[in-house]
Design a protein around this motif. Sequence first.
Motif, PDB file in Angstrom:
ATOM      1  N   GLY A  78      39.967  47.868  39.703  1.00 15.69           N
ATOM      2  CA  GLY A  78      39.241  46.828  38.976  1.00 15.69           C
ATOM      3  C   GLY A  78      40.092  46.143  37.933  1.00 15.69           C
ATOM      4  N   ALA A  79      40.910  46.924  37.206  1.00 20.09           N
ATOM      5  CA  ALA A  79      41.779  46.356  36.169  1.00 20.09           C
ATOM      6  C   ALA A  79      42.834  45.437  36.776  1.00 20.09           C
ATOM      7  CB  ALA A  79      42.442  47.472  35.370  1.00 20.09           C
ATOM      8  N   ILE A  82      40.959  42.091  38.202  1.00 15.80           N
ATOM      9  CA  ILE A  82      40.504  41.102  37.224  1.00 15.80           C
ATOM     10  C   ILE A  82      41.684  40.492  36.483  1.00 15.80           C
ATOM     11  CG2 ILE A  82      40.152  42.753  35.341  1.00 15.80           C
ATOM     12  CD1 ILE A  82      37.719  41.130  34.498  1.00 15.80           C
ATOM     13  N   VAL A 212      40.080  44.474  29.793  1.00 14.49           N
ATOM     14  CA  VAL A 212      39.047  43.912  30.658  1.00 14.49           C
ATOM     15  C   VAL A 212      37.947  43.255  29.837  1.00 14.49           C
ATOM     16  CG1 VAL A 212      37.227  44.503  32.301  1.00 14.49           C
ATOM     17  CG2 VAL A 212      39.512  45.463  32.582  1.00 14.49           C
ATOM     18  N   ILE A 291      36.140  42.957  39.437  1.00 14.39           N
ATOM     19  CA  ILE A 291      36.190  44.356  38.996  1.00 14.39           C
ATOM     20  C   ILE A 291      35.636  45.266  40.082  1.00 14.39           C
ATOM     21  CG2 ILE A 291      35.380  46.004  37.273  1.00 14.39           C
ATOM     22  CD1 ILE A 291      35.202  43.708  35.285  1.00 14.39           C
TER      23      ILE A 291
END
Length: 340
Positions: A78-79, A82, A212, A291
Amino acid sequence: MLSKNYQKRILAIACFVLPVVLILFSLFVGRYDLSFSDILSILIQGQNWNSDLDRAIEYSLIYDIRLPRALLAFIVGGALSISGGALQGMFRNPLVDSGMLGVSAGSGFGACLGIIIFHNFYMTYVLAFCFGILAVLLSYFAGKIYDSAPTVTLVLGGVVISAIFSALISFMKFVADPMEQLPTITFWLMGSLARANFSDMSFALIPIIIGVAGIVLIRWRINVLSLGDKEASTLGVNTGICRAIIIICTAIATAGAVCVSGTIGWVGLIIPHIVRMLVGNDNRVLLPVCISAGGCFLLIVDLIARSIVSTEIPLGVLTALIGGPFFILILKRTKGGGSW
């Protein structure tokens, strides 16, 4: 045809439900078979200290190996996703990801330094994170040499800094102990979650949450930046400050991910592009979906990496095998111009 509100509800539900399903499914995947009832009872009741040895092994297998690995895969994916989506919006180029700012090469050099000097994985994480941030800062200041076309010079600065840190990584390999340190360096640079545990996750979680959260809060300004600097300035957005905030947030999030997982490429490139084809270019929707999509993608890749062969395949190898052909498709679609 479904209404837009109904489509948004389905998308929101999918973004929450799919990761949970994949994380639960990952608890079943491995060399040691566990039944659904065993996993369910362990998740609900925990470990019964009066139980037999098999129960203790099953508890350790879930809470010490499979669950932290699945959670860390989702967080890292996810990091990276995004961060790549935010930079693509800022640069107005779908062929950009956070690796182009030097964070992967910088983190790689920091990890090599930690492995050779300290022989300690905790210091390896710390140095990988610090040098990842340093590489991005150097790329940013190198891109500020000329005031014209800042996005172009920023990418060029990232290419130069990445080349320098890549050379330093090669030097670290040259001086490393070929019997102990060199295999560790090589395996780290290929990316893996084999050593995942809750302490690693807690170490990476703080910078990832900070980065994030910053991207999510400023995502509407990325829409304005994507119009161009002149248009953004006309709308009252300070493009220099906004661009610096985006770079800092993506650097923190990416460095936090890379320092515990090693170099895992292509996630920040292909996932935002896939999501963009599904939900459009509005970063207010695109980035939150990235994400979930990025985390699910890396979860699936990790499941493949540890199940298709007897030995574990490095994640960087699989993501490159998937990302390479997809990159060719992107080039075909954009005709090599990198336009939207």
